[in-house]
Write an enzyme that holds these catalytic residues in place. Structure first.
Site, PDB file in Angstrom:
ATOM      1  N   GLU A 288       0.982  -1.237   0.039  1.00  0.00           N
ATOM      2  CA  GLU A 288       0.159  -0.053  -0.136  1.00  0.00           C
ATOM      3  C   GLU A 288       0.511   1.548  -0.119  1.00  0.00           C
ATOM      4  O   GLU A 288       0.430   2.260   0.705  1.00  0.00           O
ATOM      5  CB  GLU A 288      -0.862  -0.234   0.842  1.00  0.00           C
ATOM      6  N   ASP A 367      -8.024  -8.763   4.019  1.00  0.00           N
ATOM      7  CA  ASP A 367      -8.172  -8.406   4.671  1.00  0.00           C
ATOM      8  C   ASP A 367      -9.505  -8.368   6.059  1.00  0.00           C
ATOM      9  O   ASP A 367      -9.946  -7.029   6.025  1.00  0.00           O
ATOM     10  CB  ASP A 367      -7.859  -6.749   4.338  1.00  0.00           C
ATOM     11  N   GLU A 395     -12.892  -2.301  11.987  1.00  0.00           N
ATOM     12  CA  GLU A 395     -12.869  -2.134  10.584  1.00  0.00           C
ATOM     13  C   GLU A 395     -13.688  -2.343  10.183  1.00  0.00           C
ATOM     14  O   GLU A 395     -14.699  -1.269   9.922  1.00  0.00           O
ATOM     15  CB  GLU A 395     -11.512  -1.893  10.581  1.00  0.00           C
TER      16      GLU A 395
HETATM   17  C1  BDP Z   1      -6.416  -2.371   6.053  1.00  0.00           C
HETATM   18  C2  BDP Z   1      -6.190  -0.857   6.308  1.00  0.00           C
HETATM   19  C3  BDP Z   1      -5.223   0.176   6.924  1.00  0.00           C
HETATM   20  C4  BDP Z   1      -4.308  -0.771   6.923  1.00  0.00           C
HETATM   21  C5  BDP Z   1      -3.839  -2.329   6.325  1.00  0.00           C
HETATM   22  C6  BDP Z   1      -2.450  -3.131   7.480  1.00  0.00           C
HETATM   23  O1  BDP Z   1      -7.449  -0.099   6.546  1.00  0.00           O
HETATM   24  O2  BDP Z   1      -5.246   1.112   7.311  1.00  0.00           O
HETATM   25  O3  BDP Z   1      -2.473  -0.012   6.882  1.00  0.00           O
HETATM   26  O4  BDP Z   1      -4.820  -2.628   6.519  1.00  0.00           O
HETATM   27  O5  BDP Z   1      -3.133  -3.876   8.252  1.00  0.00           O
HETATM   28  O6  BDP Z   1      -6.810  -3.067   7.489  1.00  0.00           O
HETATM   29  O7  BDP Z   1      -1.862  -2.648   7.264  1.00  0.00           O
END
Ligand code: BDP
Length: 681
Positions: A288, A367, A395
């Site tokens: 990301e 996720d 989340e």
């Molecule tokens: C996702 C979240 C994000 C996190 C990412 C992570 O939306 O904010 O940075 O995982 O685990 O669930 O790095």
């Protein structure tokens, strides 16, 4: 506030037996952790019996009834040490043992180390709270997982990524908080459930947080580490892989570049000069938009080992996250599959990581959805340390506005059989290190606490933190055991509360699932903040989270036969199960298969009818939650009662929104009416 003590309430009523025994504590040894154990014992007893116990520092002069806190190498009565088994415990293990002596009861809380004593004290306090008979006590305990960790996603401006309970308890306005009292309370709470490791900053490391590993902030990190250490907790930091560029004066972060290697070695030496028992680094790399070794055409093993080498002389570890996928994928290409990414990236590297590197693997391949398959990478790397990552912060499960007790979900995941070494190769046995004798392993989770008075926003979300701690200590505890312990400690012994709240917690995860995204497909949330329904929110974006719903059908074809081939990442027993349209469990059907709306599930219903039914039922079940809670009015303090009630009311409104959006969408897409003729749009 009445909610801020969580499960450490020590109510006066709870104490039934052993009053006289609790009037005196015998303790000889002293250390930071031992002193915490003593303080906790004194505090708990004082709260429960209204008077402080005497403290006796000389065991030889102790007589009558007492509680003795001791580590194993002290001179102890033979009957106890000869019991033998305690000698075999690991270094966080303990025993609690009652000895009858001249009509008095002497209670020994004995640890292999002072940390064992601390855990033993919290265990004893738990028993006292539930009115256990002290005269007959005999307990032997040790944790199953070596690393029992929490990850904070806290930023130094005080905000928390995916936090739903206020601001950070560590940071505000770009620096550390001045008042430590909340951190101290937190350390007590964590030790009481056996947590022994905490990383304090977000895995997405921005400019200010990059400086945490420098002398500018290390004195502050050391201050937090001191507090944690006295409760048996080791401190870790998330680091920015590009630090040598961001805060150093190098123009590269290439892990094979000698200057980069030297730079990290210097940082390690700095860090350990402030915090001699610093735990190590948590790293989100090449994920990301975070920097990582890929920039330099290096593998993740090369990237992680470079940091491993820097920390190795001091006993530190590198916790390398496997949440690596292409977040810029082409949504038109049905063959690419985000679910495949972690396994595809890491499995080929098995055996290439240093012994102080641990791979941190999210429970599912996507996720933290309310339901998804278990990650096939878990247990699949015999030669590489692994740990499991859960998400306590809600989340994708209602953001602590909805009630969603996650222990049932975690139990399913821990008990999942990977078949990697044959039948019984469960996830819990893989991550405890039992299957492959890992040098380091365990469980971690993104935590759900913040500056809110009750720590977790939703008071009942405290149960998730409690349950997580207890499960990482002993993954064989049943959901019912954990639930009833927590209710007892938090709300007392009332049969009504146990019945109603017990049922609420037990059902809440499946209720949340029923009115949100159907049959394992996941998402359908608003992009960005991830709260509330939005069926196509991510459908035509690059993030890789699709459901492929059209007027004919829905679901992601992950089969080998004609899909993305993801099912092949499992061992044959699971691969065959998921590959088969008939055998695949209903709750994961759309995770693995694309089917017409008229496809008949194993339950006998069509997919479309299941969608309608579960969404109507989900809302009815939330109404039941409210009814159950309303029966408890007057059985607890007003503050907690009304706090929870107002969240439940919000949940009901919101569940209706989910129901209406999802049902309308699928009715319009499919054109198939509800068999029961309910109003959909
Ligand atoms: C996702 C979240 C994000 C996190 C990412 C992570 O939306 O904010 O940075 O995982 O685990 O669930 O790095």
């Amino acid at each position: 506030s009445t909610a801020d003590r969580c499960w450490l309430r020590y109510s006066h009523q709870a104490l039934r037996t052993g009053m006289e025994l609790l009037s005196s504590i015998v303790v000889q040894h002293s250390s930071a952790v031992m002193d915490s154990a003593l303080q906790e014992m004194v505090y708990g007893i004082k709260e429960m019996r209204g008077a402080e116990p005497d403290i006796c520092r000389d065991p030889a002069s102790a007589s009558g009834s007492f509680v003795r806190l001791a580590i194993l190498d002290e001179a102890l009565p033979e009957a106890w040490t000869q019991a033998g088994q305690i000698q075999g415990l690991n270094e966080e293990g303990y025993g609690i043992h009652a000895v009858q002596q001249d009509g008095a009861v002497q209670l020994y809380v004995v640890g292999r180390t002072d940390r064992g004593v601390l855990y033993g004290v919290f265990h004893l306090l738990r028993l006292l709270q539930s009115g256990a008979d002290l005269a007959a006590l005999h307990v032997l305990e040790q944790p199953r997982n070596r690393l029992r960790m929490l990850n904070h996603w806290d930023n130094m401006d005080g905000s928390i990524e995916r936090g739903y309970a206020g601001n950070s308890i560590f940071f505000e306005e770009g620096r550390f908080v001045r008042d430590d009292s909340r951190i101290r309370d937190y350390a007590r709470m964590l030790a009481s459930i056996g947590i022994n490791s905490v990383s304090i900053n977000n895995v997405n490391v921005h400019r200010t947080e990059t400086l945490l590993i420098t002398p500018e902030f290390l004195p502050d990190v050391a201050r937090v580490a001191d507090i944690f250490r006295s409760y048996g907790i080791t401190t870790y930091l998330s680091i920015n892989y590009a630090s040598p560029i961001t805060i150093g004066d190098l123009n590269t972060a290439d892990p094979l570049d000698d200057r980069v290697r030297a730079w990290w070695k210097e940082r390690a030496s700095d860090i350990y000069s402030y915090i001699p028992d610093f735990g190590g680094f948590v790293v989100k790399a090449d994920s990301e938009h975070r920097p990582g070794p890929f920039t330099y055409n290096r593998t993740h093993a090369e990237g992680a080992n470079m940091l491993g080498e820097a920390l190795r002389p001091y006993g530190g570890v590198v916790i390398w996250r496997c949440f690596v996928y292409n977040c810029l994928q082409d949504w038109r290409d049905r063959k690419t599959d985000r679910a495949r990414a972690a396994y595809d990236h890491f499995k080929p590297l098995d055996g290439q990581f240093l012994e102080n590197v641990i791979l941190q693997i999210k429970n599912g391949p996507m996720d933290f959805q309310v339901r998804e398959a278990v990650s096939p990478l878990l247990g699949a790397m015999p030669k590489t340390n692994q740990m499991l990552e859960f998400q306590i912060t809600q989340e994708y499960t209602g953001q602590q506005k909805h009630l969603c007790y996650l222990v049932p979900q975690w139990k399913e995941i821990l008990d999942f059989d990977t078949y990697t070494t044959g039948e019984g190769a469960t996830v819990k046995r893989a991550v405890s290190g039992e299957l492959y004798r890992y040098a380091h392993s365990g469980i971690t989770a993104v935590v759900n606490v913040g500056s809110d008075d009750n720590w977790t926003g939703h008071t009942l979300a405290q149960a998730n933190l409690y349950g997580y701690g207890r499960l990482t200590w002993n993954p064989d505890l049943t959901e019912e055991e954990i639930t009833s312990e927590w209710i007892h400690l938090t709300f007392g012994a009332s049969a009504d509360i146990h019945r109603e709240l017990g049922a609420m917690l037990a059902e809440s995860w499946r209720i949340y699932e029923s009115y949100t995204a159907p049959l394992g497909v996941g998402w359908m949330v608003n992009p960005g903040h991830h709260y509330g329904p939005n069926v196509d929110g991510y459908e035509y974006s690059v993030w890789g989270t699709y459901h492929y719903a059209d007027c004919h059908g829905i679901g992601v074809n992950r089969t080998v036969k004609d899909g993305t081939g993801y099912t092949a990442q499992y061992f044959p027993e699971n691969a065959d199960l998921y590959e088969s349209l008939d055998a695949c469990p209903d709750e994961l059907l759309l995770f693995f298969h694309h089917v017409p709306y008229t496809h008949v599930l194993r339950s006998g219903k069509t997919v479309i009818q299941h969608i309608y039914d579960s969404h109507f039922e989900g809302v009815e079940k939330v109404q039941e939650l409210i009814l159950r809670w309303s029966k408890l009015e007057g059985q607890m303090d007003h503050e907690r009662y009304t706090g929870v009630m107002s969240r439940l009311e919000h949940q009901l409104e919101h569940a209706k929104e989910w129901r209406d959006v999802i049902n309308t969408y699928f009715y319009r897409k499919s054109g198939i009416p509800d068999q029961q003729g309910r109003t959909i749009y």
